[in-house]
Scaffold this active site. Sequence first.
Site, PDB file in Angstrom:
ATOM      1  N   CYS A   1       0.585 -10.802  -3.692  1.00  0.00           N
ATOM      2  CA  CYS A   1      -0.464 -11.759  -3.339  1.00  0.00           C
ATOM      3  C   CYS A   1       0.040 -13.202  -3.388  1.00  0.00           C
ATOM      4  CB  CYS A   1      -1.690 -11.577  -4.224  1.00  0.00           C
ATOM      5  SG  CYS A   1      -2.350  -9.892  -4.165  1.00  0.00           S
TER       6      CYS A   1
ATOM      7  N   LEU B   1     -10.567  -3.513   0.083  1.00  0.00           N
ATOM      8  CA  LEU B   1      -9.861  -3.568  -1.194  1.00  0.00           C
ATOM      9  C   LEU B   1      -8.943  -2.368  -1.375  1.00  0.00           C
ATOM     10  CD1 LEU B   1     -11.052  -1.454  -3.602  1.00  0.00           C
ATOM     11  CD2 LEU B   1     -13.055  -2.914  -3.309  1.00  0.00           C
TER      12      LEU B   1
ATOM     13  N   HIS C   1       0.856  -1.188   0.000  1.00  0.00           N
ATOM     14  CA  HIS C   1       0.000   0.000   0.000  1.00  0.00           C
ATOM     15  C   HIS C   1       0.888   1.233   0.000  1.00  0.00           C
ATOM     16  CE1 HIS C   1      -3.373  -2.550   0.764  1.00  0.00           C
ATOM     17  NE2 HIS C   1      -3.010  -2.853   1.994  1.00  0.00           N
TER      18      HIS C   1
END
EC number: 2.3.1.181
Length: 218
Positions: free
Chosen positions: A167, A150, A76
């Site tokens: 991921c 999300l 992020h």
Amino acid sequence: MNTLLVRELGVQPYLDVWQAMCDYTEQRDLQSTDQLWLLQHPPVFTLGQAGKPEHLLNPGEIPIVQSDRGGQVTYHGPGQLIAYLMLDLRRAKLGVRALVTLLEQSVIELLAKRGITSEARADAPGVYVEGRKIAALGLRVRRGCSYHGLSLNVAMETEPFSRINPCGYPGLAVTQLSELGCHTPIPILAVELAQQLADRLGYTLRFDSDTSQSSPDE
């Protein structure tokens, strides 16, 4: 009709927001309003409950947080839209799989309105444009309520994704809206995403102007 309270929080540290989500979920009752928090995070790598340290290839100076959300490792940073959905799943009459689909389809519709074709994948939650990941999902359900949500790559520095297996998939390519010719500002995208989510839930949106750009626990 049920209401979805939208809080626009600006740029907030991951740990602070995570703790606030946990606190809200722990303290809420049957009358508590479902909430959608829209924000951005300073640079951080987060490992989900299934996250394996070997997927952190070269994190460097970027901090790492072991989170309680589902999924593996992601990044992020500023320029990425975060949408955290705190939803009473019984009230919404949704299971976890249906909630994942709702989140994915909301992003897909948001991109379609800008002429961008995207899709979900059964084997790897998220949204993809020609095989490149543009949105990641990670959820936790506690006491029948969801939190986390999300992240949508809008106009960010994507180099940190090369420091991980995104991921948990080695070599997974990522993309963002700015690379696809879309330069809509994050605040506009955030409101449109909120509307997409509310429409799919059958909820009414209510924006909490008192919390705009404030910390999540105020």
